[in-house]
Design a protein around this motif. Structure first.
Motif, PDB file in Angstrom:
ATOM      1  N   ARG A   1      14.544  -4.273 -11.210  1.00 49.40           N
ATOM      2  CA  ARG A   1      13.151  -4.184 -11.654  1.00 49.40           C
ATOM      3  C   ARG A   1      12.389  -3.128 -10.855  1.00 49.40           C
ATOM      4  O   ARG A   1      11.558  -2.391 -11.402  1.00 49.40           O
ATOM      5  CB  ARG A   1      12.465  -5.544 -11.530  1.00 49.40           C
ATOM      6  CG  ARG A   1      11.102  -5.613 -12.202  1.00 49.40           C
ATOM      7  CD  ARG A   1      10.545  -7.019 -12.116  1.00 49.40           C
ATOM      8  NE  ARG A   1      11.417  -7.963 -12.757  1.00 49.40           N
ATOM      9  CZ  ARG A   1      11.376  -8.287 -14.047  1.00 49.40           C
ATOM     10  NH1 ARG A   1      10.486  -7.687 -14.831  1.00 49.40           N
ATOM     11  NH2 ARG A   1      12.205  -9.168 -14.550  1.00 49.40           N
ATOM     12  N   ALA A   2      12.649  -3.055  -9.541  1.00 48.55           N
ATOM     13  CA  ALA A   2      11.990  -2.036  -8.721  1.00 48.55           C
ATOM     14  C   ALA A   2      12.330  -0.637  -9.227  1.00 48.55           C
ATOM     15  O   ALA A   2      11.450   0.224  -9.330  1.00 48.55           O
ATOM     16  CB  ALA A   2      12.389  -2.195  -7.258  1.00 48.55           C
ATOM     17  N   ILE A   3      13.597  -0.416  -9.546  1.00 45.66           N
ATOM     18  CA  ILE A   3      14.010   0.907 -10.039  1.00 45.66           C
ATOM     19  C   ILE A   3      13.350   1.219 -11.378  1.00 45.66           C
ATOM     20  O   ILE A   3      12.909   2.349 -11.630  1.00 45.66           O
ATOM     21  CB  ILE A   3      15.550   0.983 -10.150  1.00 45.66           C
ATOM     22  CG1 ILE A   3      16.190   0.880  -8.752  1.00 45.66           C
ATOM     23  CG2 ILE A   3      15.975   2.275 -10.832  1.00 45.66           C
ATOM     24  CD1 ILE A   3      15.754   1.955  -7.779  1.00 45.66           C
TER      25      ILE A   3
ATOM     26  N   GLY B   1      11.855   0.309  -3.164  1.00 47.92           N
ATOM     27  CA  GLY B   1      10.849  -0.547  -3.775  1.00 47.92           C
ATOM     28  C   GLY B   1      10.304   0.095  -5.039  1.00 47.92           C
ATOM     29  O   GLY B   1      11.049   0.601  -5.873  1.00 47.92           O
ATOM     30  N   VAL B   2       8.966   0.114  -5.172  1.00 43.70           N
ATOM     31  CA  VAL B   2       8.350   0.656  -6.388  1.00 43.70           C
ATOM     32  C   VAL B   2       7.797   2.062  -6.182  1.00 43.70           C
ATOM     33  O   VAL B   2       7.079   2.580  -7.027  1.00 43.70           O
ATOM     34  CB  VAL B   2       7.243  -0.286  -6.912  1.00 43.70           C
ATOM     35  CG1 VAL B   2       7.833  -1.626  -7.293  1.00 43.70           C
ATOM     36  CG2 VAL B   2       6.135  -0.463  -5.877  1.00 43.70           C
ATOM     37  N   GLY B   3       8.118   2.689  -5.029  1.00 42.73           N
ATOM     38  CA  GLY B   3       7.756   4.086  -4.830  1.00 42.73           C
ATOM     39  C   GLY B   3       6.582   4.335  -3.899  1.00 42.73           C
ATOM     40  O   GLY B   3       6.014   5.427  -3.903  1.00 42.73           O
ATOM     41  N   ASN B   4       6.243   3.348  -3.051  1.00 42.70           N
ATOM     42  CA  ASN B   4       5.092   3.524  -2.154  1.00 42.70           C
ATOM     43  C   ASN B   4       5.321   4.569  -1.069  1.00 42.70           C
ATOM     44  O   ASN B   4       4.362   5.114  -0.520  1.00 42.70           O
ATOM     45  CB  ASN B   4       4.728   2.189  -1.507  1.00 42.70           C
ATOM     46  CG  ASN B   4       4.378   1.126  -2.518  1.00 42.70           C
ATOM     47  OD1 ASN B   4       5.190   0.267  -2.827  1.00 42.70           O
ATOM     48  ND2 ASN B   4       3.180   1.202  -3.070  1.00 42.70           N
TER      49      ASN B   4
ATOM     50  N   LYS C   1       0.841  -1.194   0.000  1.00 43.78           N
ATOM     51  CA  LYS C   1       0.000   0.000   0.000  1.00 43.78           C
ATOM     52  C   LYS C   1       0.878   1.246   0.000  1.00 43.78           C
ATOM     53  O   LYS C   1       1.964   1.252   0.575  1.00 43.78           O
ATOM     54  CB  LYS C   1      -0.883   0.023   1.256  1.00 43.78           C
ATOM     55  CG  LYS C   1      -1.928  -1.084   1.310  1.00 43.78           C
ATOM     56  CD  LYS C   1      -2.748  -0.953   2.580  1.00 43.78           C
ATOM     57  CE  LYS C   1      -3.819  -2.031   2.667  1.00 43.78           C
ATOM     58  NZ  LYS C   1      -4.609  -1.914   3.924  1.00 43.78           N
ATOM     59  N   ASP C   2       0.391   2.314  -0.634  1.00 44.26           N
ATOM     60  CA  ASP C   2       1.105   3.587  -0.549  1.00 44.26           C
ATOM     61  C   ASP C   2       1.141   4.058   0.899  1.00 44.26           C
ATOM     62  O   ASP C   2       0.155   3.930   1.636  1.00 44.26           O
ATOM     63  CB  ASP C   2       0.425   4.645  -1.419  1.00 44.26           C
ATOM     64  CG  ASP C   2       0.788   4.504  -2.884  1.00 44.26           C
ATOM     65  OD1 ASP C   2       1.688   3.701  -3.201  1.00 44.26           O
ATOM     66  OD2 ASP C   2       0.165   5.192  -3.712  1.00 44.26           O
ATOM     67  N   ARG C   3       2.273   4.642   1.285  1.00 44.28           N
ATOM     68  CA  ARG C   3       2.482   5.041   2.679  1.00 44.28           C
ATOM     69  C   ARG C   3       2.149   6.522   2.856  1.00 44.28           C
ATOM     70  O   ARG C   3       3.009   7.385   2.748  1.00 44.28           O
ATOM     71  CB  ARG C   3       3.923   4.726   3.080  1.00 44.28           C
ATOM     72  CG  ARG C   3       4.159   3.221   3.126  1.00 44.28           C
ATOM     73  CD  ARG C   3       5.605   2.816   3.137  1.00 44.28           C
ATOM     74  NE  ARG C   3       5.700   1.370   3.282  1.00 44.28           N
ATOM     75  CZ  ARG C   3       6.753   0.652   2.947  1.00 44.28           C
ATOM     76  NH1 ARG C   3       7.815   1.242   2.434  1.00 44.28           N
ATOM     77  NH2 ARG C   3       6.760  -0.656   3.103  1.00 44.28           N
ATOM     78  N   HIS C   4       0.896   6.769   3.137  1.00 44.86           N
ATOM     79  CA  HIS C   4       0.439   8.147   3.309  1.00 44.86           C
ATOM     80  C   HIS C   4       0.606   8.630   4.748  1.00 44.86           C
ATOM     81  O   HIS C   4       0.198   9.736   5.077  1.00 44.86           O
ATOM     82  CB  HIS C   4      -1.028   8.266   2.895  1.00 44.86           C
ATOM     83  CG  HIS C   4      -1.262   8.049   1.431  1.00 44.86           C
ATOM     84  ND1 HIS C   4      -0.961   8.996   0.482  1.00 44.86           N
ATOM     85  CD2 HIS C   4      -1.740   6.973   0.760  1.00 44.86           C
ATOM     86  CE1 HIS C   4      -1.256   8.530  -0.720  1.00 44.86           C
ATOM     87  NE2 HIS C   4      -1.726   7.302  -0.583  1.00 44.86           N
TER      88      HIS C   4
END
Length: 276
Positions: free
Chosen positions: A121-123, A96-99, A68-71
């Motif tokens: 792959r994450a980058i 990671g993938v930018g969360n 989940k995105d970390r808001h």
């Protein structure tokens, strides 16, 4: 680098300096973990050699769907907010993938972010995001257990974030990594940490044959996870010259009515400062 959907502190119930009391069934579960002994040395070495490869496979399977995105980060770490005028530099280790990255950029906090991960792959997934902007972000592949970050970032960084990152590394590499981060920070700079704590639900769920060492486990997909104590984390950072700003356990109850899960998550959250 965490359990699916369970790293957000949206429903935290307790914060403090304590260790939870285990139920009898949980104690029995920990004893069963030891029943087959530790994972053999040959496989342990293979897991270490293939750590980046296993995370790359993880992102190949899941792409951007897993975490989940970390808001919640600016609520928990107000140091990220700044004064709104001065441009500051942040290194996100294990992006990671930018969360963590993209919700942070949405807040327009006047940050330039170096985002690194040892999964190629994450980058690639970070860079393919429609909001990737090289005037605000530099994403790059890096194994922080082997490479010097400051060759890319310099040594005048304001903040470093370690959000569920240290736990994915081999404990023997912790000291080297923390010293590496210390060299990147300018005096007065800060490292923000959130990671797994002792007796977290995920630790108690491991079965026999998954234990690599004391509080260190391997998941089915080959990724690994370590579970920290307050004192251990404090000693680790103080040993590299940091001063403790805060360091405590965070506990919350996770309820999944659909799957009938009602479990307690134990995280550890800390802030460490490089002396001025």
């Amino acid at each position: 680098m965490s359990e699916p959907g369970l790293d957000s502190p949206e429903k935290e119930s307790e914060v403090g300096h304590y260790l939870r009391t285990l139920l009898e069934s949980e104690v029995e579960g920990l004893l069963r973990q030891d029943s087959r002994g530790l994972v053999g040395e040959f496989r342990q070495q293979k897991l270490e050699r293939e750590a980046a490869k296993n995370w790359d496979k993880f992102y190949k399977r899941n792409e951007t769907r897993f975490f989940k995105d970390r808001h919640w980060t600016t609520r928990e770490f107000q140091e990220l907010i700044g004064d709104g005028e001065t441009t500051r530099t942040l290194i996100e280790v294990g992006c990671g993938v930018g969360n963590f990255l993209y919700p942070l950029l949405e807040e327009n906090l006047n940050l330039f972010v170096y985002a690194c991960d040892f999964s190629p792959r994450a980058i690639r997934l970070v860079k393919s995001h429609p909001k990737y902007d090289e005037s605000k972000v530099k994403a790059f592949e890096c194994d922080i257990t082997k490479e010097e970050l400051r060759s890319i970032t310099g040594n005048e960084v304001d903040i470093i974030s370690l959000i569920f990152v240290l736990s994915a590394l081999h404990p023997e590499k912790f000291k080297e990594v923390v010293s590496n981060l210390y060299r990147c920070l300018k005096p007065g700079g800060m490292v923000l940490v959130r990671d797994y704590g002792l007796y977290d639900m995920a630790m108690l769920r491991f079965g026999p044959g998954n234990k690599l060492g004391e509080r260190f486990y391997v998941r089915q997909d080959g990724t690994r996870s370590y579970y920290f104590t307050e004192e251990e984390l404090r000693q680790l950072f103080e040993g590299s010259g940091f001063v403790v700003s805060s360091n405590h356990y965070v506990s919350r109850q996770t309820v999944n009515k659909k799957e009938g899960i009602n479990a307690r998550r134990i995280f550890i959250q800390a802030k460490f400062m490089k002396p001025s």
